[in-house]
Write an enzyme that holds these catalytic residues in place. Structure first.
Site, PDB file in Angstrom:
ATOM      1  N   ASP A   1       0.817  -1.440  -0.308  1.00 38.14           N
ATOM      2  CA  ASP A   1      -0.035  -0.026  -0.034  1.00 38.14           C
ATOM      3  C   ASP A   1       1.428   1.294   0.046  1.00 38.14           C
ATOM      4  O   ASP A   1       0.687   2.070  -0.483  1.00 38.14           O
ATOM      5  CB  ASP A   1      -0.982   0.097   0.985  1.00 38.14           C
ATOM      6  N   LYS A   2       2.049   1.196   0.886  1.00 37.25           N
ATOM      7  CA  LYS A   2       3.094   2.498   0.320  1.00 37.25           C
ATOM      8  C   LYS A   2       4.132   1.276   0.147  1.00 37.25           C
ATOM      9  O   LYS A   2       4.857   0.288   1.608  1.00 37.25           O
ATOM     10  CB  LYS A   2       2.337   3.253   2.166  1.00 37.25           C
ATOM     11  N   THR A   3       5.059   2.977  -0.005  1.00 40.57           N
ATOM     12  CA  THR A   3       6.941   2.060   1.049  1.00 40.57           C
ATOM     13  C   THR A   3       6.876   1.860   2.293  1.00 40.57           C
ATOM     14  O   THR A   3       7.670   1.278   3.055  1.00 40.57           O
ATOM     15  CB  THR A   3       7.282   2.749  -0.463  1.00 40.57           C
TER      16      THR A   3
END
Length: 215
Positions: free
Chosen positions: A198-200
């Protein structure tokens, strides 16, 4: 009775519920907003009035709980297909050999019973071929690689031990080493092509990663 509820039969749809409640001559419409599923916890309320509509295996949660699927790796699927092909090849070889044996016994071996007599319970070449078919299966059964499954399981077990002993996969902050909970999915780790997140920050934990490339 003072009231009655008429609703849909038990189903596994969690987002839909239709019913009508008759209470003291009045009708009230029931929908999914007025339904509390099994296992839910109510908060910020001191009391409530409820009525059990579905129970046991008729609840929506039990309707959605199916039997767990057995996971098979791509290598295991390929190995099963190869074994089935070998079984078909074995059956074909035994069939060809038994047909050839029946043909030889009917036109040639029949006249050599003085030297190679038939058994007392066989009086036709077809019977001899049928008995030899089972004999060919016993003789050629080494084509089926039964030991292959044992070898693959031993390799998977050793791979799981290497994963558990890998120092690079040890988390010092949580004091948690890697743990292979199953040995059937080890080879799938080397076939991963994409990782979706979903995100880094989920992967990097907002830390700076320095990659050293050595030639």
């Amino acid at each position: 009775p003072s009231g009655e509820i008429r609703c849909e039969p038990p189903n596994n749809n969690l987002e839909k519920y239709e019913g009508v409640m008759e209470w003291r001559g009045e009708k009230f419409s029931l929908n999914s907003d007025l339904m509390v599923l099994r296992g839910c916890v109510l908060r910020n309320t001191k009391w409530m009035i409820g009525l059990v509509v579905y129970a046991g295996k008729e609840t929506k949660q039990m309707q959605n709980s199916g039997q767990a699927k057995f996971k098979r790796t791509s290598i295991e699927k390929l190995m099963n297909k190869i074994v089935l092909f070998i079984f078909a090849l074995l059956f074909s070889l035994c069939l060809v050999c038994s047909i050839s044996c029946g043909y030889w016994e009917a036109y040639t071996g029949y006249y050599f019973q003085v030297y190679l007599p038939w058994e007392s319970y066989t009086d036709k070449a077809v019977s001899v071929a049928a008995l030899n078919f089972l004999s060919y299966i016993i003789v050629l059964n080494t084509l089926v690689p039964i030991s292959l499954y044992v070898t693959v399981e031993m390799i998977r077990l050793s791979q799981s031990l290497w994963i558990n002993w890998d120092k690079s996969m040890y988390d010092q902050q949580k004091d948690t080493p890697a743990k292979a909970r199953t040995t059937t999915l080890n080879e799938e780790l080397g076939q991963i092509e994409y990782i979706f997140s979903d995100k880094t920050g989920t992967l990097t934990q907002e830390r700076q990663i320095v990659t050293a490339i050595r030639e």
